[in-house]
Structures are given as C-alpha cells and as structure tokens.
Design a protein around this motif. Structure first.
Motif, PDB file in Angstrom:
ATOM      1  N   LEU A   1       0.853  -1.189   0.000  1.00 46.52           N
ATOM      2  CA  LEU A   1       0.000   0.000   0.000  1.00 46.52           C
ATOM      3  C   LEU A   1       0.888   1.237   0.000  1.00 46.52           C
ATOM      4  N   GLU A   2       0.745   2.053  -1.041  1.00 48.27           N
ATOM      5  CA  GLU A   2       1.586   3.246  -1.143  1.00 48.27           C
ATOM      6  C   GLU A   2       0.737   4.500  -1.238  1.00 48.27           C
ATOM      7  N   ASP A   3       1.080   5.467  -0.441  1.00 51.79           N
ATOM      8  CA  ASP A   3       0.486   6.798  -0.548  1.00 51.79           C
ATOM      9  C   ASP A   3       1.151   7.687   0.496  1.00 51.79           C
ATOM     10  N   VAL A   4       0.814   8.954   0.456  1.00 52.46           N
ATOM     11  CA  VAL A   4       1.394   9.894   1.406  1.00 52.46           C
ATOM     12  C   VAL A   4       0.897   9.569   2.812  1.00 52.46           C
TER      13      VAL A   4
ATOM     14  N   VAL B   1       8.662   7.585  -2.562  1.00 50.06           N
ATOM     15  CA  VAL B   1      10.119   7.612  -2.394  1.00 50.06           C
ATOM     16  C   VAL B   1      10.648   9.037  -2.238  1.00 50.06           C
ATOM     17  N   GLU B   2       9.846  10.030  -2.638  1.00 48.99           N
ATOM     18  CA  GLU B   2      10.305  11.414  -2.499  1.00 48.99           C
ATOM     19  C   GLU B   2      10.291  11.869  -1.048  1.00 48.99           C
ATOM     20  N   THR B   3       9.588  11.120  -0.181  1.00 47.45           N
ATOM     21  CA  THR B   3       9.497  11.492   1.228  1.00 47.45           C
ATOM     22  C   THR B   3      10.864  11.374   1.891  1.00 47.45           C
TER      23      THR B   3
ATOM     24  N   GLY C   1      -5.419   6.688  -2.663  1.00 53.94           N
ATOM     25  CA  GLY C   1      -6.202   7.728  -3.321  1.00 53.94           C
ATOM     26  C   GLY C   1      -6.737   8.756  -2.323  1.00 53.94           C
ATOM     27  N   SER C   2      -7.253   9.844  -2.847  1.00 51.14           N
ATOM     28  CA  SER C   2      -7.773  10.919  -1.992  1.00 51.14           C
ATOM     29  C   SER C   2      -9.260  10.734  -1.730  1.00 51.14           C
ATOM     30  N   MET C   3      -9.773  11.488  -0.770  1.00 50.39           N
ATOM     31  CA  MET C   3     -11.182  11.428  -0.408  1.00 50.39           C
ATOM     32  C   MET C   3     -11.923  12.621  -1.005  1.00 50.39           C
ATOM     33  N   SER C   4     -13.185  12.391  -1.346  1.00 48.35           N
ATOM     34  CA  SER C   4     -14.032  13.491  -1.782  1.00 48.35           C
ATOM     35  C   SER C   4     -14.479  14.298  -0.561  1.00 48.35           C
TER      36      SER C   4
END
Length: 334
Positions: A60-63, A169-171, A192-195
C-alpha cells in the motif's frame, strides 16, 4: 462446479474436515467489516481481498495520513488470525524481523527466538524507511513461506499475508524498495484521496467513536486457508490465458528512445493470473472474465516495470496495452 454470476449467489465448497464453507459469505463479510472503518475505499478493499484470496502480498503506497495502516489493521481484525506489526525504521535489523538464536544459560544451548514474521498477518509499516538489508529479510518468507536463520529453515504457518505500507520515495528518510522486493508483491495499491462528502462522513463517524476498536473477526484461519485453495480452482479460459500472456509479452517489447525499461518477469505473469482469479472470487464467480484481468492489470503490473519511468507513465503504459492488445470474444465459463 456451480457457477455464481452475482455477489448474492452463494457458492459453496467442501472443507477438508467435512461440511461446507460459504466462500462468498466470507469475502463479503470481511468487506462489510472493513467498510465500518474505511470510507470510500471499496475498490481498494476489494483488491486487497483479491490478493489475500490469491495467496499473495500487498504493498500500500500513498502519502502519510491516507489510512494505509488503518486499512491493514481493519483487515487483520476481521480475520481470526495471528497478527503482528513491525514499524520499519532505519535502525531496524533483519533479526528484529525474522528472529535470532541466543545462548540460553539455563539450558546450556542456543535457543531460537521467533521474530514477528512468525504470524499469519504481518503489517510491515513504512517498509521503505528501513535499509535495503532489512527490507530483504522478507524476501524468503514472502516467496517461499519459510525463514532460514543460522542454516536452519523454519516453515511459516499458512495463511501468511504481508501487508506493507510505504510512503512515496520522495518522502525524506525513505529508501527505494529493491526490484526483487517489489516483485514479491502481487499488487501495489494506492489509497487515493477522499471526496468532500467522504471526508465529512469521516468526521461524523469518528468524532465520538473508534470503529477500529469495535470490529471483530468474521472468519477463521482455516477458512482463509480453504479460500486460498479454492482460488487456485477458479477457471481461466484458454483464450484468457493467452490474453494474459500477450499483455505480459507486450510489456517486454514496448521500448522508446526516451525511456527504457524491463518488462514483467515470469513470476509477475503468475501473480497477474492469481490476482485475476482472486478478483473473480471477490466478484462472486468461479471463473475469470476479461473485466477481472483489466481491473487488476495496473496494480499487478506497474510496479514490475523496472526502468526510467514515472508512476504515471507506468499506468499510462499498462492502460495503453489494455486498449491495444486484442481481446478475444468468448463464453468464459467452463
């Protein structure tokens, strides 16, 4: 074998101990349980369940702050299995994951102390904050279901399911995962982002409650083992097998002067197949249809394209292959 064409159709298979287990009830029960905690992540959850059914592992990848760890814990709590979490940090050692042998003075001999990897569900939290040496400690157990320490091999009890989370990876403070490590994951999924509506629902649901602490197990480890056996029996038509091969072959042929990459490996081909079988089960079918293959193509293939490609370029490439590789028309049932 009975055919189910919708999620309402319950398909049953024999347990090894006798009686019957409702495969679709297990998957829908887990999905419903997770939805009590996660908001607006239905497709992410379904891909996670497909990976579990296929016997693979998920990245799972995300900010930070998008719910990666919460999703992993919600899935783990929904299954009556052993669960361990490892917080990956730069100073984490391989032995902190796999275990180590130490001299037991009382017994006068070396004793092996099992690491957190000896479990059913392992949450490798922020895996790319550890050094490549520590990251590679998971290679053997993810690929072969075993751990070798001090020349002695110990088997891991199935089901063994790794859910790894990572920040982009930019983190700051992150190490890119080695290619061999990435290839062990059946899918790489972005949260993904939330509405705005989903974020408002998040506030309303969590303002006075803690849904994660309130959910419980809806299935057992034995049922998950049977589910994974059943996934291997999901029917894949000969034409769809050839379609999968054509897509994989195409990833190795498409080159450009601006970018070069290495296509999907044979291990990736099998992972792609298993992912499609797992998603068919989640959809309530005992046979794969083209939509299953197309749904899992991006999360199953993109992270296996090694080379000078950005993430968006990889997704665009796979989407382009899905549009260009000819799909035969058939009745996909047995």
């Amino acid at each position: 074998m009975a055919r189910a064409t919708s999620r309402e159709d319950v398909r049953k298979c024999k347990k090894t101990s006798g009686g019957y287990m409702e495969i679709n009830s297990i998957l829908s029960g887990i999905e419903e349980n997770v939805s009590k905690v996660m908001i607006g992540k239905r497709e992410v959850t379904r891909r996670l369940l497909a990976s579990l059914a296929a016997g693979g592992h998920v990245l799972l990848e995300d900010v930070p702050g998008t719910g990666k760890t919460v999703l992993a814990r919600a899935l783990a709590k929904s299954m009556g299995c052993q669960f361990e979490r490892v917080q990956f940090t730069p100073d984490l050692l391989p032995s902190d994951v796999t275990g180590l042998s130490f001299f037991n003075q009382e017994k006068g001999a070396f004793t092996f102390k099992e690491g957190p990897v000896f479990t059913n569900i392992l949450l490798a939290d922020e895996i790319n904050r550890a050094t490549p040496r520590t990251q590679s400690s998971l290679l053997e157990c993810m690929a072969e279901g075993q751990v070798t320490v001090d020349a002695e091999t110990r088997l891991l009890e199935p089901p063994f399911f790794v859910i790894a989370t990572q920040n982009p990876v930019e983190t700051i403070g992150c190490f890119p995962l080695p290619e061999a490590q990435l290839d062990r994951f059946i899918m790489k999924i972005s949260m993904g982002s939330m509405s705005a509506d989903e974020e408002r629902e998040l506030i309303d649901r969590f303002i006075t409650a803690q849904p994660l602490s309130e959910i419980g197990a809806v299935c057992t480890a034995e049922e998950i083992r049977q589910l994974q056996k059943e996934c291997r029996e999901v029917f894949v038509h000969d034409d769809l097998r050839s379609y999968i091969v054509s897509l994989v072959q195409a990833t190795r042929k498409r080159q450009s002067a601006a970018s070069a990459w290495q296509g999907v490996s044979p291990r990736g081909t099998l992972a792609f197949l298993r992912a499609a079988q797992g998603y068919a089960l989640v959809e309530g079918r005992d046979y794969v249809v083209p939509e299953d293959i197309k749904t899992v193509a991006v999360p199953a293939l993109c992270h296996r394209l090694i080379g000078e490609l950005e993430e968006a370029q990889k997704r665009s490439l796979v989407d382009g292959l899905l549009n260009s590789v000819e799909l035969p028309t058939e009745d996909w049932k047995r």
